[in-house]
Design an enzyme around this catalytic site. Structure first.
Site, PDB file in Angstrom:
ATOM      1  N   LYS A   1      -9.644  -5.235  11.264  1.00 19.48           N
ATOM      2  CA  LYS A   1      -8.463  -4.724  11.951  1.00 19.48           C
ATOM      3  C   LYS A   1      -8.240  -5.455  13.278  1.00 19.48           C
ATOM      4  CE  LYS A   1      -7.048  -1.637   8.989  1.00 19.48           C
ATOM      5  NZ  LYS A   1      -5.747  -1.766   8.302  1.00 19.48           N
TER       6      LYS A   1
ATOM      7  N   GLY B   1       0.811  -1.214   0.000  1.00 18.73           N
ATOM      8  CA  GLY B   1       0.000   0.000   0.000  1.00 18.73           C
ATOM      9  C   GLY B   1       0.842   1.261   0.000  1.00 18.73           C
TER      10      GLY B   1
ATOM     11  N   ILE C   1      -0.295   6.873   4.247  1.00 22.87           N
ATOM     12  CA  ILE C   1       0.429   6.183   5.310  1.00 22.87           C
ATOM     13  C   ILE C   1       1.548   5.333   4.724  1.00 22.87           C
ATOM     14  CG2 ILE C   1       0.252   4.431   7.117  1.00 22.87           C
ATOM     15  CD1 ILE C   1      -2.517   5.492   7.755  1.00 22.87           C
TER      16      ILE C   1
ATOM     17  N   ILE D   1      -5.114   9.787  11.087  1.00 17.93           N
ATOM     18  CA  ILE D   1      -3.928  10.266  10.382  1.00 17.93           C
ATOM     19  C   ILE D   1      -4.359  11.319   9.363  1.00 17.93           C
ATOM     20  CG2 ILE D   1      -1.964   9.624   8.959  1.00 17.93           C
ATOM     21  CD1 ILE D   1      -1.947   8.469  11.833  1.00 17.93           C
TER      22      ILE D   1
ATOM     23  N   TYR E   1     -14.820  -2.906   8.901  1.00 19.65           N
ATOM     24  CA  TYR E   1     -13.415  -2.474   8.943  1.00 19.65           C
ATOM     25  C   TYR E   1     -12.809  -2.772  10.314  1.00 19.65           C
ATOM     26  CZ  TYR E   1      -9.506   0.901   9.014  1.00 19.65           C
ATOM     27  OH  TYR E   1      -8.284   1.511   9.137  1.00 19.65           O
TER      28      TYR E   1
ATOM     29  N   SER F   1      -5.493  -0.639  13.493  1.00 19.72           N
ATOM     30  CA  SER F   1      -6.194   0.617  13.751  1.00 19.72           C
ATOM     31  C   SER F   1      -6.701   0.609  15.184  1.00 19.72           C
ATOM     32  CB  SER F   1      -7.385   0.770  12.792  1.00 19.72           C
ATOM     33  OG  SER F   1      -8.216   1.853  13.178  1.00 19.72           O
TER      34      SER F   1
END
Length: 251
Positions: A159, A20, A25, A188, A155, A142
């Site tokens: 995580k 990624g 990030i 972030i 999500y 996260s």
């Protein structure tokens, strides 16, 4: 007492795979790894990657495809001859009410954010074990693994799975000298975030003890630490990088 390197954060000679790397990030992680001397294999699925910060190559692959993980590992070994660390940062973050998720939305989230990580971890750890020199694996999870939101339930679930996967990987590959940990970032910052989500940024800023949003480099520094000799006896841990928000989770 065991003699230690003069600079425990020096990653010179280490080959680090970062997935990624085309996102904010991921780019921050690549910059920090390169700044500390690592050779970086910067994975992206479609976005361009900035390779100006040091010795790095770009590898394009869909990690949910059957050949995706092998493509990344093969590129690292063919170009640099080895893999010393893997940072699993690639992922998606769609918004959907948990009560309205369909099977396709659920499957896409788990396949991308959890299953693909497992498959690449397995491939990279096998390469590290064959080398016989140990290594480090870091999952970017996260704080939502601990505190889900109504539109991020799938999500948050994925995580949370990453945090536990790192612990399971630490147990499984520890005998080969391979450490596995996770990093759990808070909010972030990125260009346009305050304009796109003013109410959320406002809640965050009102609650965060250290008074700011995080930066990609904050996450990158945590990953560098966990890949360095400073973390040589740390495995199966989750490092929270959130400015202290979980001490005051009202955001």
């Amino acid at each position: 007492m065991t003699a230690l390197p003069a600079d425990l954060l020096d990653l010179t000679g280490k080959v680090v795979v970062v997935t990624g790397a085309g996102g904010g990030i991921g780019a921050g992680i690549v910059r920090r790894m390169a700044a500390d001397g690592a050779s970086v294999v910067a994975h992206t699925r479609s976005s361009a990657v900035d390779l100006s910060g040091g010795e790095a190559i770009e590898v394009r692959a869909d990690l949910t495809a059957e050949d995706g993980p092998a493509t990344v590992v093969s590129a690292a070994r063919e170009h640099f001859g080895r893999i010393d660390a893997l940072v699993n940062n690639a992922g998606i973050q769609p918004v959907a009410p948990f009560t309205e998720l369909d099977d396709q939305q659920w499957a896409e989230m788990i396949d991308t954010n959890l299953t693909a990580v497992h498959r690449l971890t397995r491939a990279a750890a096998s390469a590290m074990a064959d080398q016989g020199t140990g290594g480090s694996i870091v999952h970017v999870a996260s704080i939502e693994a601990r505190h889900p939101t109504p539109v991020h339930g799938h999500y948050a679930t994925a995580k949370a799975g990453l945090v536990m996967h790192a612990k399971a990987a630490a147990l499984a590959w520890g005998p080969h000298g391979i450490r596995a940990n996770s990093v759990s970032p808070g909010l972030i910052n990125r260009p346009g975030l305050a304009e796109d989500w003013p109410e959320g940024v406002g809640r965050w800023m009102a609650a965060v003890p250290l008074g700011r949003m995080g930066t990609p480099e904050d996450v990158g520094d945590a990953c560098v630490f966990l890949c360095s000799d400073l973390a040589r006896w740390i495995t199966g841990a989750d490092l929270v990088v959130d400015g202290g928000i979980l001490t005051n989770p009202t955001w």
